[in-house]
Design a protein around this motif. Structure first.
Motif, PDB file in Angstrom:
ATOM      1  N   ALA A   1      -4.947   9.351  -1.363  1.00 32.93           N
ATOM      2  CA  ALA A   1      -3.617   9.881  -1.050  1.00 32.93           C
ATOM      3  C   ALA A   1      -3.194  10.913  -2.101  1.00 32.93           C
ATOM      4  O   ALA A   1      -2.604  11.956  -1.766  1.00 32.93           O
ATOM      5  CB  ALA A   1      -2.610   8.731  -0.985  1.00 32.93           C
ATOM      6  N   LYS A   2      -3.504  10.640  -3.375  1.00 33.21           N
ATOM      7  CA  LYS A   2      -3.151  11.579  -4.439  1.00 33.21           C
ATOM      8  C   LYS A   2      -3.943  12.882  -4.315  1.00 33.21           C
ATOM      9  O   LYS A   2      -3.415  13.977  -4.545  1.00 33.21           O
ATOM     10  CB  LYS A   2      -3.408  10.943  -5.806  1.00 33.21           C
ATOM     11  CG  LYS A   2      -2.341   9.932  -6.208  1.00 33.21           C
ATOM     12  CD  LYS A   2      -2.590   9.423  -7.621  1.00 33.21           C
ATOM     13  CE  LYS A   2      -1.442   8.513  -8.069  1.00 33.21           C
ATOM     14  NZ  LYS A   2      -1.668   7.976  -9.429  1.00 33.21           N
TER      15      LYS A   2
ATOM     16  N   TYR B   1      -2.246   3.835   2.794  1.00 32.43           N
ATOM     17  CA  TYR B   1      -3.561   4.130   2.230  1.00 32.43           C
ATOM     18  C   TYR B   1      -4.035   2.915   1.437  1.00 32.43           C
ATOM     19  O   TYR B   1      -3.331   2.433   0.539  1.00 32.43           O
ATOM     20  CB  TYR B   1      -3.494   5.362   1.331  1.00 32.43           C
ATOM     21  CG  TYR B   1      -3.261   6.628   2.107  1.00 32.43           C
ATOM     22  CD1 TYR B   1      -4.326   7.424   2.519  1.00 32.43           C
ATOM     23  CD2 TYR B   1      -1.975   7.019   2.469  1.00 32.43           C
ATOM     24  CE1 TYR B   1      -4.120   8.573   3.264  1.00 32.43           C
ATOM     25  CE2 TYR B   1      -1.750   8.171   3.215  1.00 32.43           C
ATOM     26  CZ  TYR B   1      -2.825   8.947   3.615  1.00 32.43           C
ATOM     27  OH  TYR B   1      -2.628  10.088   4.357  1.00 32.43           O
TER      28      TYR B   1
ATOM     29  N   ARG C   1       5.692   3.302  -2.045  1.00 27.33           N
ATOM     30  CA  ARG C   1       5.241   2.004  -1.556  1.00 27.33           C
ATOM     31  C   ARG C   1       6.341   1.286  -0.779  1.00 27.33           C
ATOM     32  O   ARG C   1       6.162   0.150  -0.360  1.00 27.33           O
ATOM     33  CB  ARG C   1       4.772   1.123  -2.725  1.00 27.33           C
ATOM     34  CG  ARG C   1       3.494   1.632  -3.390  1.00 27.33           C
ATOM     35  CD  ARG C   1       3.041   0.731  -4.519  1.00 27.33           C
ATOM     36  NE  ARG C   1       1.889   1.293  -5.212  1.00 27.33           N
ATOM     37  CZ  ARG C   1       0.625   1.052  -4.894  1.00 27.33           C
ATOM     38  NH1 ARG C   1       0.346   0.252  -3.879  1.00 27.33           N
ATOM     39  NH2 ARG C   1      -0.369   1.604  -5.563  1.00 27.33           N
TER      40      ARG C   1
ATOM     41  N   TYR D   1       0.831  -1.196   0.000  1.00 28.02           N
ATOM     42  CA  TYR D   1       0.000   0.000   0.000  1.00 28.02           C
ATOM     43  C   TYR D   1       0.873   1.257   0.000  1.00 28.02           C
ATOM     44  O   TYR D   1       1.983   1.260   0.549  1.00 28.02           O
ATOM     45  CB  TYR D   1      -0.916   0.004   1.216  1.00 28.02           C
ATOM     46  CG  TYR D   1      -1.934  -1.107   1.180  1.00 28.02           C
ATOM     47  CD1 TYR D   1      -3.087  -0.985   0.417  1.00 28.02           C
ATOM     48  CD2 TYR D   1      -1.737  -2.286   1.886  1.00 28.02           C
ATOM     49  CE1 TYR D   1      -4.021  -1.997   0.358  1.00 28.02           C
ATOM     50  CE2 TYR D   1      -2.669  -3.310   1.835  1.00 28.02           C
ATOM     51  CZ  TYR D   1      -3.799  -3.157   1.074  1.00 28.02           C
ATOM     52  OH  TYR D   1      -4.725  -4.168   1.013  1.00 28.02           O
ATOM     53  N   PRO D   2       0.385   2.339  -0.608  1.00 29.39           N
ATOM     54  CA  PRO D   2       1.186   3.568  -0.664  1.00 29.39           C
ATOM     55  C   PRO D   2       1.205   4.314   0.673  1.00 29.39           C
ATOM     56  O   PRO D   2       0.240   4.264   1.442  1.00 29.39           O
ATOM     57  CB  PRO D   2       0.474   4.395  -1.737  1.00 29.39           C
ATOM     58  CG  PRO D   2      -0.939   3.907  -1.729  1.00 29.39           C
ATOM     59  CD  PRO D   2      -0.881   2.459  -1.345  1.00 29.39           C
ATOM     60  N   TRP D   3       2.298   5.005   0.916  1.00 30.13           N
ATOM     61  CA  TRP D   3       2.481   5.866   2.082  1.00 30.13           C
ATOM     62  C   TRP D   3       2.794   7.273   1.591  1.00 30.13           C
ATOM     63  O   TRP D   3       3.362   7.451   0.508  1.00 30.13           O
ATOM     64  CB  TRP D   3       3.653   5.395   2.956  1.00 30.13           C
ATOM     65  CG  TRP D   3       3.553   3.987   3.461  1.00 30.13           C
ATOM     66  CD1 TRP D   3       3.719   2.834   2.743  1.00 30.13           C
ATOM     67  CD2 TRP D   3       3.279   3.579   4.793  1.00 30.13           C
ATOM     68  NE1 TRP D   3       3.557   1.737   3.546  1.00 30.13           N
ATOM     69  CE2 TRP D   3       3.295   2.154   4.818  1.00 30.13           C
ATOM     70  CE3 TRP D   3       3.031   4.260   5.982  1.00 30.13           C
ATOM     71  CZ2 TRP D   3       3.058   1.420   5.972  1.00 30.13           C
ATOM     72  CZ3 TRP D   3       2.807   3.526   7.140  1.00 30.13           C
ATOM     73  CH2 TRP D   3       2.813   2.133   7.140  1.00 30.13           C
TER      74      TRP D   3
ATOM     75  N   LEU E   1       4.528  10.270  -2.668  1.00 33.55           N
ATOM     76  CA  LEU E   1       3.949   8.940  -2.422  1.00 33.55           C
ATOM     77  C   LEU E   1       5.002   7.876  -2.657  1.00 33.55           C
ATOM     78  O   LEU E   1       5.791   7.973  -3.605  1.00 33.55           O
ATOM     79  CB  LEU E   1       2.791   8.682  -3.390  1.00 33.55           C
ATOM     80  CG  LEU E   1       1.388   9.135  -2.989  1.00 33.55           C
ATOM     81  CD1 LEU E   1       0.407   8.756  -4.090  1.00 33.55           C
ATOM     82  CD2 LEU E   1       0.936   8.523  -1.683  1.00 33.55           C
TER      83      LEU E   1
ATOM     84  N   LYS F   1      -6.310   2.730  -0.699  1.00 34.36           N
ATOM     85  CA  LYS F   1      -6.501   3.110  -2.101  1.00 34.36           C
ATOM     86  C   LYS F   1      -5.607   4.310  -2.389  1.00 34.36           C
ATOM     87  O   LYS F   1      -5.467   5.215  -1.556  1.00 34.36           O
ATOM     88  CB  LYS F   1      -7.977   3.460  -2.374  1.00 34.36           C
ATOM     89  CG  LYS F   1      -8.900   2.261  -2.242  1.00 34.36           C
ATOM     90  CD  LYS F   1     -10.327   2.630  -2.566  1.00 34.36           C
ATOM     91  CE  LYS F   1     -11.245   1.419  -2.431  1.00 34.36           C
ATOM     92  NZ  LYS F   1     -12.660   1.748  -2.680  1.00 34.36           N
ATOM     93  N   VAL F   2      -5.027   4.333  -3.589  1.00 34.90           N
ATOM     94  CA  VAL F   2      -4.059   5.378  -3.908  1.00 34.90           C
ATOM     95  C   VAL F   2      -4.742   6.719  -4.202  1.00 34.90           C
ATOM     96  O   VAL F   2      -4.156   7.780  -3.963  1.00 34.90           O
ATOM     97  CB  VAL F   2      -3.178   4.931  -5.099  1.00 34.90           C
ATOM     98  CG1 VAL F   2      -3.961   4.954  -6.397  1.00 34.90           C
ATOM     99  CG2 VAL F   2      -1.930   5.787  -5.204  1.00 34.90           C
ATOM    100  N   ARG F   3      -5.994   6.693  -4.668  1.00 30.70           N
ATOM    101  CA  ARG F   3      -6.652   7.938  -5.076  1.00 30.70           C
ATOM    102  C   ARG F   3      -6.783   8.954  -3.933  1.00 30.70           C
ATOM    103  O   ARG F   3      -6.463  10.139  -4.127  1.00 30.70           O
ATOM    104  CB  ARG F   3      -8.018   7.626  -5.684  1.00 30.70           C
ATOM    105  CG  ARG F   3      -8.700   8.832  -6.310  1.00 30.70           C
ATOM    106  CD  ARG F   3      -9.913   8.443  -7.153  1.00 30.70           C
ATOM    107  NE  ARG F   3     -10.582   9.617  -7.676  1.00 30.70           N
ATOM    108  CZ  ARG F   3     -11.541  10.274  -7.048  1.00 30.70           C
ATOM    109  NH1 ARG F   3     -11.950   9.840  -5.870  1.00 30.70           N
ATOM    110  NH2 ARG F   3     -12.110  11.337  -7.571  1.00 30.70           N
TER     111      ARG F   3
END
Length: 597
Positions: A136-137, A130, A117, A100-102, A115, A132-134
């Motif tokens: 976070a973006k 997160y 991973r 998952y992304p941080w 961002l 889901k990446v959206r």
């Protein structure tokens, strides 16, 4: 059961701990935790309590091991670690190999924010992960609209900048960066922005608003109104983001929320991380049931696993039902009203929606698993000794006792088996008597199946209430089948499910797949019965007019309708055509009858 295992069961301690079951090949079957080891372990060997899948596992147990720990919470942690390490076949596990992304705030002079991973132990700050990446973006885009943060990977140590080696890039000229590489922005000011950004990521917007307000006032005092308006627009962006993401009162801070729903084969758990009234993390997972695990057991496992995954240290957890588990320095709350109740309901809604999405996917990709789950659910809800793989539904159709028919439809694995449908014409009942008709039809159907040694259904569904059900039960008793086949009635008004000898009906959830299957069987038996009733009534009407012709009998009528299909075409046919079908004498009678009229 071998002698060593028997002895172990007699000498189990009554303390918190972890137990491990091994088979004869010394393969680990199952790891469990208990508040009282002796009570929990012995419950597996109680035949009255153990479910089908548990009995299979117990039959394989050759030896067991136990470990005593100070508390039930310690047992849960040890159990969780052992499951991860050994992955026993019969344990539920949150199998999730995704990365998952941080959001990373890099440990460097004039820190970058991006961002990633991959977590590197270099002193950088990581927020997340997160699911889901959206989201976070969106958060990063919001931050970049408000603050000018560098994106280059230059080493901006003071001595490097002092050497004058760097020149501002395009990002500076399009006003996305304030130019720290040429000392056009001081480190103290940059760090103040990073501190405010850190608060936004955590869901605390106060420092960001204070920083932007101070900037706006400074520009306004210096009569730099364009710059002041630019800051005002950035504050509007921040307000818009906050309003969209604040779901409860901002005073609800640093709280974990766990919503859950489950069926016979799996549980679905949703996790929210709440900071200052904002959902800053959301994660939902499916947990496949291996034995007859309770919702309480699964939620305890999921809470520990998910909190570890997201590195949560929250001191307050909202849950949908009470648990006996005690976590040191953490409050477990089951909210009844207010904002906390509302956010828990939102979490449960997410879990339910996730379940629906998963079931739709399984129905397409793995229809067998989908069928198995529905059959297991029906068995439990309808109190059946076995799964209803073969269902038969009955319905009567008549108008004031005329042209009565009874329909029998057959469903196998929850789907219609139209080749097995049957229509019955009552032989012993006169007039509109639903009860007697049902009694006769049930007897005839299952007497024939018994005589022909055909397979019997696991479930019989009667369209009607107590009266029709009682009549059907009489026939099953005469055949010696009562108690061997589950039989129920379904009443149309409120969709009550009636069981023999039980005056209180069962009301299933309107969205229950069990109810949907029963409704489909009921509706199909009604449709099939009505269709044949109409056909019989129509044929009866047609024949009645032809039967009025003197000298024309049943066989002659069948010949005419077989060739010409309708009374209208018989009436319009020439004398030659009729004589060709029935012969000169009878053909002439039919032609004269219609033409004289």
């Amino acid at each position: 059961m071998n002698a060593d295992l028997e002895l172990q069961l007699k000498t189990l301690p009554s303390e918190p701990g972890v137990y491990r079951y091994y088979d004869q090949k010394d393969q680990l079957l199952y790891v469990g935790k208990a508040k009282y080891l002796n009570k929990r372990v012995l419950s597996y060997f109680n035949k009255n309590q153990a479910g089908y899948r548990t009995r299979i596992m117990v039959s394989k147990i050759f030896r067991l091991e136990t470990t005593i720990v100070p508390s039930e919470y310690d047992a849960l942690l040890l159990e969780n670690n052992l499951i991860k390490e050994h992955q026993p076949f019969y344990n539920v596990m949150l199998k999730d190999d995704k990365t998952y992304p941080w959001i990373c705030i890099k440990n460097e002079d004039f820190p970058r924010i991006f961002l990633t991973r991959t977590k590197i132990k270099d002193g950088s700050e990581y927020y997340g992960p997160y699911a889901k990446v959206r989201p976070a973006k969106i958060l990063l885009d919001t931050i970049k609209h408000i603050y000018k943060i560098r994106t280059c990977n230059l080493n901006l140590a003071p001595e490097k900048i002092a050497e004058g080696k760097y020149k501002v890039c395009l990002e500076y000229h399009i006003k996305n960066c304030a130019g720290p590489c040429e000392m056009l922005e001081m480190k103290a000011e940059y760090d103040e922005k990073i501190d405010a950004i850190r608060g936004i990521i955590k869901g605390d917007f106060r420092k960001a608003k204070e920083y932007l307000t101070a900037q706006m006032m400074k520009f306004a005092e210096n009569l730099e109104f364009e710059n002041a308006q630019m800051i005002k627009e950035r504050m509007d962006i921040l307000d818009n983001y906050q309003h969209k993401h604040t779901v409860v009162h901002p005073t609800i801070n640093d709280v974990d929320v766990f919503g859950m729903t489950s069926d016979e084969t799996a549980a679905y758990v949703n996790y929210f991380k709440i900071q200052n009234g904002n959902i800053i993390q959301s994660y939902t997972t499916e947990i496949r049931k291996m034995l007859e695990e309770s919702d309480e057991d699964i939620l305890e496992e999921a809470m520990i696993e998910i909190r570890q995954k997201f590195s949560s240290m929250s001191r307050e957890i909202l849950i949908p039902f009470h648990l006996t588990l005690e976590i040191p320095n953490v409050k477990l709350i089951v909210p009844k009203v207010g904002d906390k109740k509302r956010i828990l309901e939102l979490s449960e809604k997410n879990a339910k929606e996730y379940r629906i999405e998963k079931l739709k996917a399984v129905q397409i990709v793995d229809p067998e698993r989908h069928t198995n789950r529905i059959m297991a659910e029906m068995q439990k809800l309808l109190r059946m000794p076995e799964e209803p793989r073969h269902i038969e539904g009955f319905d009567n159709s008549n108008i004031q006792g005329t042209n009565p028919v009874s329909a029998c439809v057959v469903f196998k694995d929850g789907k219609p088996s139209k080749a097995d449908y049957r229509i019955f014409h009552p032989k012993t009942v006169v007039g509109a008597d639903d009860y007697k008709t049902m009694e006769e039809v049930i007897y005839r159907r299952y007497k024939r199946l018994l005589d022909e040694n055909e397979p019997l259904p696991q479930l019989i569904l009667i369209d009607g209430g107590k009266g029709q059900l009682s009549s059907s039960v009489k026939s099953l008793k005469l055949l010696g089948l009562y108690g061997k086949i589950t039989i129920i009635g379904i009443a149309k008004r409120l969709e009550e499910i009636y069981f023999p000898e039980d005056p209180v009906p069962l009301y299933l959830d309107k969205k229950s797949e069990t109810l949907k299957i029963l409704q489909r069987v009921r509706d199909e038996s009604h449709r099939f019965g009505v269709k044949h009733h109409r056909t019989r009534r129509k044929n009866s009407t047609i024949k009645s007019e032809l039967e009025e012709i003197p000298g024309i009998g049943e066989k002659a009528i069948e010949l005419l309708l077989g060739k010409l299909k309708s009374v209208k075409r018989v009436r319009e046919s020439s004398r030659e055509t009729l004589e060709e079908i029935l012969g000169k004498s009878r053909g002439g009678l039919v032609w004269e009858y219609f033409n004289d009229k």
